[in-house]
Design a protein around this motif. Sequence first.
Motif, PDB file in Angstrom:
ATOM      1  N   ALA A  60      13.337 -14.064 -45.229  1.00  0.00           N
ATOM      2  CA  ALA A  60      14.271 -15.137 -44.878  1.00  0.00           C
ATOM      3  C   ALA A  60      15.688 -14.597 -44.716  1.00  0.00           C
ATOM      4  CB  ALA A  60      14.236 -16.240 -45.934  1.00  0.00           C
ATOM      5  N   SER A  61      16.093 -13.701 -45.591  1.00  0.00           N
ATOM      6  CA  SER A  61      17.444 -13.154 -45.479  1.00  0.00           C
ATOM      7  C   SER A  61      17.586 -12.240 -44.256  1.00  0.00           C
ATOM      8  CB  SER A  61      17.832 -12.392 -46.753  1.00  0.00           C
ATOM      9  OG  SER A  61      17.058 -11.226 -46.884  1.00  0.00           O
ATOM     10  N   THR A  62      16.505 -11.582 -43.868  1.00  0.00           N
ATOM     11  CA  THR A  62      16.534 -10.708 -42.695  1.00  0.00           C
ATOM     12  C   THR A  62      16.539 -11.510 -41.392  1.00  0.00           C
ATOM     13  OG1 THR A  62      15.276  -9.066 -43.928  1.00  0.00           O
ATOM     14  CG2 THR A  62      15.353  -8.781 -41.563  1.00  0.00           C
ATOM     15  N   THR A  63      15.849 -12.644 -41.379  1.00  0.00           N
ATOM     16  CA  THR A  63      15.673 -13.417 -40.148  1.00  0.00           C
ATOM     17  C   THR A  63      16.561 -14.657 -40.067  1.00  0.00           C
ATOM     18  OG1 THR A  63      13.844 -14.656 -41.132  1.00  0.00           O
ATOM     19  CG2 THR A  63      13.285 -12.664 -39.879  1.00  0.00           C
ATOM     20  N   ASN A  64      17.406 -14.858 -41.046  1.00  0.00           N
ATOM     21  CA  ASN A  64      18.303 -16.023 -41.079  1.00  0.00           C
ATOM     22  C   ASN A  64      17.551 -17.352 -40.998  1.00  0.00           C
ATOM     23  OD1 ASN A  64      20.698 -14.500 -41.330  1.00  0.00           O
ATOM     24  ND2 ASN A  64      20.669 -14.099 -39.127  1.00  0.00           N
ATOM     25  N   THR A  65      16.450 -17.458 -41.744  1.00  0.00           N
ATOM     26  CA  THR A  65      15.715 -18.713 -41.869  1.00  0.00           C
ATOM     27  C   THR A  65      15.657 -19.076 -43.341  1.00  0.00           C
ATOM     28  OG1 THR A  65      13.589 -17.562 -42.023  1.00  0.00           O
ATOM     29  CG2 THR A  65      14.272 -18.289 -39.835  1.00  0.00           C
ATOM     30  N   THR A  66      15.120 -20.245 -43.623  1.00  0.00           N
ATOM     31  CA  THR A  66      15.028 -20.662 -45.021  1.00  0.00           C
ATOM     32  C   THR A  66      13.842 -19.975 -45.685  1.00  0.00           C
ATOM     33  OG1 THR A  66      13.588 -22.557 -44.585  1.00  0.00           O
ATOM     34  CG2 THR A  66      15.985 -22.930 -44.462  1.00  0.00           C
ATOM     35  N   GLN A  67      13.936 -19.831 -46.983  1.00  0.00           N
ATOM     36  CA  GLN A  67      12.854 -19.217 -47.742  1.00  0.00           C
ATOM     37  C   GLN A  67      11.607 -20.097 -47.667  1.00  0.00           C
ATOM     38  OE1 GLN A  67      13.830 -18.244 -51.783  1.00  0.00           O
ATOM     39  NE2 GLN A  67      11.733 -17.707 -52.307  1.00  0.00           N
ATOM     40  N   LYS A  68      11.783 -21.419 -47.685  1.00  0.00           N
ATOM     41  CA  LYS A  68      10.652 -22.342 -47.626  1.00  0.00           C
ATOM     42  C   LYS A  68       9.906 -22.190 -46.302  1.00  0.00           C
ATOM     43  CE  LYS A  68       9.420 -27.195 -47.948  1.00  0.00           C
ATOM     44  NZ  LYS A  68       9.887 -28.564 -48.079  1.00  0.00           N
ATOM     45  N   LYS A  69      10.637 -22.163 -45.193  1.00  0.00           N
ATOM     46  CA  LYS A  69      10.014 -22.032 -43.875  1.00  0.00           C
ATOM     47  C   LYS A  69       9.311 -20.677 -43.751  1.00  0.00           C
ATOM     48  CE  LYS A  69       9.074 -23.519 -39.792  1.00  0.00           C
ATOM     49  NZ  LYS A  69       8.079 -24.572 -39.642  1.00  0.00           N
ATOM     50  N   THR A  70       9.936 -19.633 -44.250  1.00  0.00           N
ATOM     51  CA  THR A  70       9.341 -18.302 -44.197  1.00  0.00           C
ATOM     52  C   THR A  70       8.054 -18.255 -45.018  1.00  0.00           C
ATOM     53  OG1 THR A  70      11.540 -17.351 -43.945  1.00  0.00           O
ATOM     54  CG2 THR A  70       9.792 -15.846 -44.547  1.00  0.00           C
ATOM     55  N   ALA A  71       8.042 -18.873 -46.189  1.00  0.00           N
ATOM     56  CA  ALA A  71       6.834 -18.907 -47.026  1.00  0.00           C
ATOM     57  C   ALA A  71       5.715 -19.658 -46.303  1.00  0.00           C
ATOM     58  CB  ALA A  71       7.131 -19.561 -48.368  1.00  0.00           C
ATOM     59  N   GLU A  72       6.061 -20.746 -45.597  1.00  0.00           N
ATOM     60  CA  GLU A  72       5.060 -21.496 -44.835  1.00  0.00           C
ATOM     61  C   GLU A  72       4.467 -20.631 -43.721  1.00  0.00           C
ATOM     62  OE1 GLU A  72       7.102 -24.954 -43.390  1.00  0.00           O
ATOM     63  OE2 GLU A  72       7.174 -25.899 -45.352  1.00  0.00           O
ATOM     64  N   ILE A  73       5.305 -19.857 -43.047  1.00  0.00           N
ATOM     65  CA  ILE A  73       4.842 -18.990 -41.960  1.00  0.00           C
ATOM     66  C   ILE A  73       3.939 -17.887 -42.499  1.00  0.00           C
ATOM     67  CG2 ILE A  73       5.590 -17.280 -40.253  1.00  0.00           C
ATOM     68  CD1 ILE A  73       8.106 -19.097 -39.870  1.00  0.00           C
ATOM     69  N   ILE A  74       4.327 -17.268 -43.604  1.00  0.00           N
ATOM     70  CA  ILE A  74       3.507 -16.201 -44.205  1.00  0.00           C
ATOM     71  C   ILE A  74       2.158 -16.761 -44.640  1.00  0.00           C
ATOM     72  CG2 ILE A  74       3.311 -14.625 -46.172  1.00  0.00           C
ATOM     73  CD1 ILE A  74       6.408 -14.290 -45.970  1.00  0.00           C
ATOM     74  N   THR A  75       2.169 -17.919 -45.282  1.00  0.00           N
ATOM     75  CA  THR A  75       0.929 -18.549 -45.743  1.00  0.00           C
ATOM     76  C   THR A  75       0.026 -18.893 -44.560  1.00  0.00           C
ATOM     77  OG1 THR A  75       2.058 -19.421 -47.687  1.00  0.00           O
ATOM     78  CG2 THR A  75      -0.024 -20.468 -47.083  1.00  0.00           C
ATOM     79  N   ALA A  76       0.605 -19.434 -43.487  1.00  0.00           N
ATOM     80  CA  ALA A  76      -0.178 -19.775 -42.294  1.00  0.00           C
ATOM     81  C   ALA A  76      -0.757 -18.516 -41.657  1.00  0.00           C
ATOM     82  CB  ALA A  76       0.691 -20.522 -41.295  1.00  0.00           C
ATOM     83  N   PHE A  77       0.026 -17.448 -41.598  1.00  0.00           N
ATOM     84  CA  PHE A  77      -0.445 -16.182 -41.043  1.00  0.00           C
ATOM     85  C   PHE A  77      -1.638 -15.651 -41.837  1.00  0.00           C
ATOM     86  CE2 PHE A  77      -0.417 -11.569 -41.552  1.00  0.00           C
ATOM     87  CZ  PHE A  77      -0.752 -11.186 -40.257  1.00  0.00           C
ATOM     88  N   LEU A  78      -1.530 -15.654 -43.149  1.00  0.00           N
ATOM     89  CA  LEU A  78      -2.618 -15.153 -43.987  1.00  0.00           C
ATOM     90  C   LEU A  78      -3.874 -16.002 -43.823  1.00  0.00           C
ATOM     91  CD1 LEU A  78      -0.608 -14.281 -47.214  1.00  0.00           C
ATOM     92  CD2 LEU A  78      -1.531 -12.686 -45.521  1.00  0.00           C
ATOM     93  N   LYS A  79      -3.700 -17.326 -43.768  1.00  0.00           N
ATOM     94  CA  LYS A  79      -4.835 -18.238 -43.601  1.00  0.00           C
ATOM     95  C   LYS A  79      -5.533 -17.968 -42.269  1.00  0.00           C
ATOM     96  CE  LYS A  79      -6.050 -23.096 -43.439  1.00  0.00           C
ATOM     97  NZ  LYS A  79      -5.803 -24.087 -42.443  1.00  0.00           N
ATOM     98  N   GLU A  80      -4.783 -17.845 -41.193  1.00  0.00           N
ATOM     99  CA  GLU A  80      -5.363 -17.593 -39.874  1.00  0.00           C
ATOM    100  C   GLU A  80      -6.048 -16.228 -39.813  1.00  0.00           C
ATOM    101  OE1 GLU A  80      -5.795 -19.655 -37.314  1.00  0.00           O
ATOM    102  OE2 GLU A  80      -4.908 -21.192 -38.598  1.00  0.00           O
TER     103      GLU A  80
END
Length: 90
Positions: free
Chosen positions: A12-32
């Motif tokens: 999140a700090s590297t991509t200038n997004t929120t930690q919550k949104k980044t966690a959702e993206i990582i979780t979705a990536f792992l699930k897929e």
Amino acid sequence: MVGISELSKKVASTTNTTQKKTAEIITAFLKETVESVNAGNKVNLADFGIFERKEQKERVARNPKTREEIKVPAKDKFVFRASSAIKYKD
């Protein structure tokens, strides 16, 4: 060990997004990734590695207490093969 919350904080700090949104993206990536591999596909991430299922053949093992031989049935294993770019630490 680094978990999703620590990883998402760094990303999140590297991509200038929120930690919550980044966690959702990582979780979705792992699930897929898991769903795709379980469907019989290989997931190849360039310069990172390959996720796939491999069959482990039936084998004979021993009970450590009784030393009795036990047949272990064949099974599919979820495996990751690291790319040569990350296999060796300099």
